[in-house]
Design a protein around this motif. Structure first.
Motif, PDB file in Angstrom:
ATOM      1  N   UNK A 175       7.426  34.854  17.992  1.00  0.00           N
ATOM      2  CA  UNK A 175       8.000  33.946  18.994  1.00  0.00           C
ATOM      3  C   UNK A 175       9.148  33.113  18.434  1.00  0.00           C
ATOM      4  N   UNK A 176       9.004  32.757  17.139  1.00  0.00           N
ATOM      5  CA  UNK A 176      10.318  32.036  16.688  1.00  0.00           C
ATOM      6  C   UNK A 176      11.436  32.757  16.831  1.00  0.00           C
ATOM      7  N   UNK A 177      11.498  34.275  16.502  1.00  0.00           N
ATOM      8  CA  UNK A 177      12.657  34.989  16.701  1.00  0.00           C
ATOM      9  C   UNK A 177      12.982  35.000  17.981  1.00  0.00           C
ATOM     10  N   UNK A 178      12.212  34.807  19.033  1.00  0.00           N
ATOM     11  CA  UNK A 178      12.572  34.865  20.594  1.00  0.00           C
ATOM     12  C   UNK A 178      13.437  33.634  20.837  1.00  0.00           C
ATOM     13  N   UNK A 179      12.702  32.643  20.498  1.00  0.00           N
ATOM     14  CA  UNK A 179      13.282  31.160  20.626  1.00  0.00           C
ATOM     15  C   UNK A 179      14.725  31.217  20.025  1.00  0.00           C
ATOM     16  N   UNK A 182      14.592  30.110  26.537  1.00  0.00           N
ATOM     17  CA  UNK A 182      13.272  30.014  26.228  1.00  0.00           C
ATOM     18  C   UNK A 182      13.328  28.681  25.296  1.00  0.00           C
ATOM     19  N   UNK A 183      12.536  27.614  25.477  1.00  0.00           N
ATOM     20  CA  UNK A 183      12.521  26.608  24.575  1.00  0.00           C
ATOM     21  C   UNK A 183      11.317  26.173  24.437  1.00  0.00           C
ATOM     22  N   UNK A 184      10.960  25.314  23.281  1.00  0.00           N
ATOM     23  CA  UNK A 184       9.866  24.786  22.941  1.00  0.00           C
ATOM     24  C   UNK A 184       9.324  23.349  23.970  1.00  0.00           C
ATOM     25  N   UNK A 185       8.227  23.399  24.152  1.00  0.00           N
ATOM     26  CA  UNK A 185       7.602  22.321  25.055  1.00  0.00           C
ATOM     27  C   UNK A 185       8.084  20.956  24.309  1.00  0.00           C
ATOM     28  N   UNK A 186       7.745  20.982  22.979  1.00  0.00           N
ATOM     29  CA  UNK A 186       8.051  19.516  22.318  1.00  0.00           C
ATOM     30  C   UNK A 186       9.553  19.216  22.460  1.00  0.00           C
ATOM     31  N   UNK A 187      10.332  20.244  22.283  1.00  0.00           N
ATOM     32  CA  UNK A 187      11.929  19.857  22.484  1.00  0.00           C
ATOM     33  C   UNK A 187      11.966  19.298  23.940  1.00  0.00           C
ATOM     34  N   UNK A 188      11.265  19.913  24.945  1.00  0.00           N
ATOM     35  CA  UNK A 188      11.678  19.463  26.273  1.00  0.00           C
ATOM     36  C   UNK A 188      11.239  17.882  26.483  1.00  0.00           C
ATOM     37  N   UNK A 189      10.086  17.723  25.867  1.00  0.00           N
ATOM     38  CA  UNK A 189       9.517  16.455  26.082  1.00  0.00           C
ATOM     39  C   UNK A 189      10.379  15.420  25.284  1.00  0.00           C
ATOM     40  N   UNK A 212      -1.483  26.826  15.935  1.00  0.00           N
ATOM     41  CA  UNK A 212      -0.472  27.790  15.334  1.00  0.00           C
ATOM     42  C   UNK A 212       0.621  28.577  15.853  1.00  0.00           C
ATOM     43  N   UNK A 213       0.673  28.448  17.425  1.00  0.00           N
ATOM     44  CA  UNK A 213       1.746  29.012  18.253  1.00  0.00           C
ATOM     45  C   UNK A 213       2.225  27.938  18.840  1.00  0.00           C
ATOM     46  N   UNK A 214       3.643  28.153  19.037  1.00  0.00           N
ATOM     47  CA  UNK A 214       4.695  27.313  19.842  1.00  0.00           C
ATOM     48  C   UNK A 214       4.254  27.411  21.384  1.00  0.00           C
ATOM     49  N   UNK A 215       4.459  26.280  22.011  1.00  0.00           N
ATOM     50  CA  UNK A 215       4.068  26.319  23.540  1.00  0.00           C
ATOM     51  C   UNK A 215       5.716  26.320  24.236  1.00  0.00           C
ATOM     52  N   UNK A 216       5.638  27.448  25.084  1.00  0.00           N
ATOM     53  CA  UNK A 216       6.839  27.859  25.424  1.00  0.00           C
ATOM     54  C   UNK A 216       7.024  27.444  26.813  1.00  0.00           C
ATOM     55  N   UNK A 217       8.319  27.127  27.227  1.00  0.00           N
ATOM     56  CA  UNK A 217       8.879  27.157  28.758  1.00  0.00           C
ATOM     57  C   UNK A 217      10.036  27.965  29.054  1.00  0.00           C
ATOM     58  N   UNK A 251      18.183  38.529  30.441  1.00  0.00           N
ATOM     59  CA  UNK A 251      17.356  37.478  29.395  1.00  0.00           C
ATOM     60  C   UNK A 251      16.105  36.655  30.075  1.00  0.00           C
ATOM     61  N   UNK A 252      16.568  36.426  31.488  1.00  0.00           N
ATOM     62  CA  UNK A 252      15.605  35.491  32.139  1.00  0.00           C
ATOM     63  C   UNK A 252      14.350  36.181  32.540  1.00  0.00           C
ATOM     64  N   UNK A 253      14.594  37.541  33.006  1.00  0.00           N
ATOM     65  CA  UNK A 253      13.633  38.369  32.939  1.00  0.00           C
ATOM     66  C   UNK A 253      12.709  38.775  31.896  1.00  0.00           C
ATOM     67  N   UNK A 254      13.295  39.035  30.632  1.00  0.00           N
ATOM     68  CA  UNK A 254      12.733  39.109  29.431  1.00  0.00           C
ATOM     69  C   UNK A 254      11.604  37.919  29.302  1.00  0.00           C
ATOM     70  N   UNK A 255      12.170  36.846  29.432  1.00  0.00           N
ATOM     71  CA  UNK A 255      11.616  35.499  29.073  1.00  0.00           C
ATOM     72  C   UNK A 255      10.357  35.381  30.196  1.00  0.00           C
ATOM     73  N   UNK A 256      10.712  35.639  31.243  1.00  0.00           N
ATOM     74  CA  UNK A 256       9.534  35.495  32.336  1.00  0.00           C
ATOM     75  C   UNK A 256       8.106  36.808  31.977  1.00  0.00           C
ATOM     76  N   UNK A 257       8.621  37.870  31.543  1.00  0.00           N
ATOM     77  CA  UNK A 257       7.906  38.937  31.074  1.00  0.00           C
ATOM     78  C   UNK A 257       6.913  38.280  29.885  1.00  0.00           C
ATOM     79  N   UNK A 258       7.769  38.018  29.049  1.00  0.00           N
ATOM     80  CA  UNK A 258       6.925  37.288  27.713  1.00  0.00           C
ATOM     81  C   UNK A 258       6.030  36.453  28.070  1.00  0.00           C
TER      82      UNK A 258
END
Length: 496
Positions: free
Chosen positions: A39-43, A49-56, A305-310, A336-343
């Protein structure tokens, strides 16, 4: 009728392993540690894709989807309509089974698949380098040896628990009595497992002090004679360089003492130091099992241990409007948007599958959690698969490299599975592990003047309500490395 060549059109159906489905299967069998790395590589690679913490940190979240609330009812928009079916139990499952030629280690990762869409991807990716093998970590090495030396789930559970008490140097720092109490087992059983594990590689591992560490290594080298044992018993004198006293104690001359000291200097006082890997730190529980005030078991995924993704669809709309009539740019953004939704969908199904399997394990093995390993019930992958209406290979993937943190310690999910013992009565609630443990206890408690034969063990087991054949006792006894009654009688006679 003449045989002549001709052209025909034929319509048929066949199963294909799509990259998306292959990635979904890989996600299912990954541990939290491996998934976090992916997931770190995907981000880094996917702009949407972004972390929820970053959005907050930037703005308040109102309606962005996350891994916990992304369901099939919340379908992607028209840009993502091509997202594939990733049901693990559909017709693709048999084709993708690990036991039918599917090699997970040879699959492209998700980021590799996404980058393969770019024309310049091959210039930045060294395929040969990615295939080079690396030295296994200390935990991986120990896990392999545990699987080879302990074929029975009960022994594997004990060995896995003991591995958690290794320090960075490879010394065992646990308390045998505390571990025995927590597992509700005799201290002798824990000590026997530890003694076997002290024969693992690297030599000297699982020693409790320096003397024991050196003794194990010298024994492996066939150099542990009475003189060397006396020298090890007086290591403090060796550290103080009191050679005269050592020669007297060991009954050795200058040459013998020098040879023994040279042998000791060749040993490794820190067997695990070369691996640069702390065994305990590699075991990150995927699931937590707790009890509430009513005594019910609560099962919770370890999401810490896992990032919360948005998915940032606002950013997608903004970039799309700037791309204008550039078809190549629009196609890339759509992919890229389709890949994110699938993930996101794959992660949700992975979490759901793990929770369901763990709930079924806890339900079947409730007595194990309450009373100890002796009450581990027989349970097969097929049993859980039928109860959850899943494919057996899906259960296999879920229980591989996944760990459960329980009130009795941390255990791998696959350790809870064992076959039922075949008895005359047909009682399938009796586990092979439980019967072997009872046979072992009978033999350990036998009197030197009254050694139990296999026939006598059959009789004693029948008195406990477990009717098994003599050949079954013989098979279990040999599997546990217990000699015959004649050999045991000879051994105990020599000890007297």
């Amino acid at each position: 009728m003449a045989v002549t060549p001709r052209i025909e059109i034929k319509q048929s159906q066949s199963l294909l392993m799509t990259p998306q489905l292959r990635q979904a299967i890989n996600l299912l069998q990954m541990s939290n540690l491996e998934l976090n790395e992916l997931l770190s590589k995907e981000l880094e690679n996917n702009p949407f894709l972004e972390r929820e913490d970053d959005r907050l940190a930037d703005t308040e979240i109102s309606s962005q989807p996350s891994i916990d609330d992304y369901t099939q009812e919340k379908q992607p928009n028209s840009e993502e309509d091509y997202a594939p079916d990733i049901d693990y139990d559909n017709s693709f499952d048999d084709y993708a089974s690990d036991r039918e030629g599917y090699e997970g280690n040879n699959d492209y990762s998700w980021s590799e698949y996404a980058s393969s869409k770019n024309h310049n991807a091959d210039e930045e990716f060294d395929f040969f380098e990615k295939k080079l093998s690396s030295k296994p970590s200390l935990y991986e090495l120990l896990d392999q040896q545990i699987s080879l030396n302990f074929p029975h789930p009960k022994d594997k559970i004990i060995a896995s628990r003991l591995s958690a008490f290794l320090d960075e140097s490879g010394y065992f720092r646990g308390n045998i009595r505390d571990i025995a109490t927590k597992l509700n087992l005799p201290v002798e059983d824990i000590e026997n497992i530890l003694r076997i594990m002290q024969g693992f590689e690297p030599s000297g591992i699982f020693a409790r002090d320096l003397k024991e560490c050196l003794s194990i290594q010298l024994k492996d080298l066939n150099r542990l004679d009475p003189q060397m044992q006396k020298l090890l018993d007086n290591l403090e004198l060796l550290g103080q360089r009191k050679f005269k006293e050592l020669k007297k104690i060991c009954a050795a001359d200058d040459e013998d003492l020098a040879t023994m000291i040279a042998d000791i200097k060749m040993l490794n006082p820190k067997p695990a130091a070369d691996y640069h890997s702390d065994t305990a730190s590699n075991i990150i529980p995927d699931v937590f099992v707790r009890t509430n005030k009513q005594g019910d078991y609560l099962i919770e995924l370890n999401n810490m241990s896992l990032p919360r993704l948005l998915i940032n669809k606002e950013y997608y709309s903004e970039i799309k409007s700037l791309s204008g009539k550039n078809k190549e740019a629009k196609r890339y953004l759509k992919e890229q948007l389709g890949h994110a939704g699938f993930l996101m969908k794959a992660l949700h199904q992975r979490a759901t599958s793990i929770l369901r399997v763990c709930e079924e394990i806890v339900r079947n093995q409730r007595e194990f959690f309450e009373k100890g390993i002796d009450y581990l019930k027989p349970m097969l992958l097929r049993d859980v698969a039928e109860a959850l209406e899943m494919h057996e290979s899906t259960i296999s993937r879920v229980t591989t490299n996944k760990y459960m943190h329980t009130p009795r310690g941390i255990f791998e999910l696959k350790y809870f599975f064992s076959a039922a013992a075949g008895t005359y009565t047909g009682d399938e609630n009796t586990s092979v592990i439980s019967i072997k443990h009872q046979i072992k206890q009978l033999i350990e408690n036998e009197e030197p003047q009254n050694i139990l034969s296999d026939d006598k063990i059959v009789e004693l087991m029948a008195q406990k309500g477990i009717k098994i054949a003599r050949r079954t006792v013989n098979k279990y006894r040999e599997a546990m490395g217990i000699p015959t009654s004649a050999e045991r009688k000879r051994q105990k006679r020599n000890q007297i």
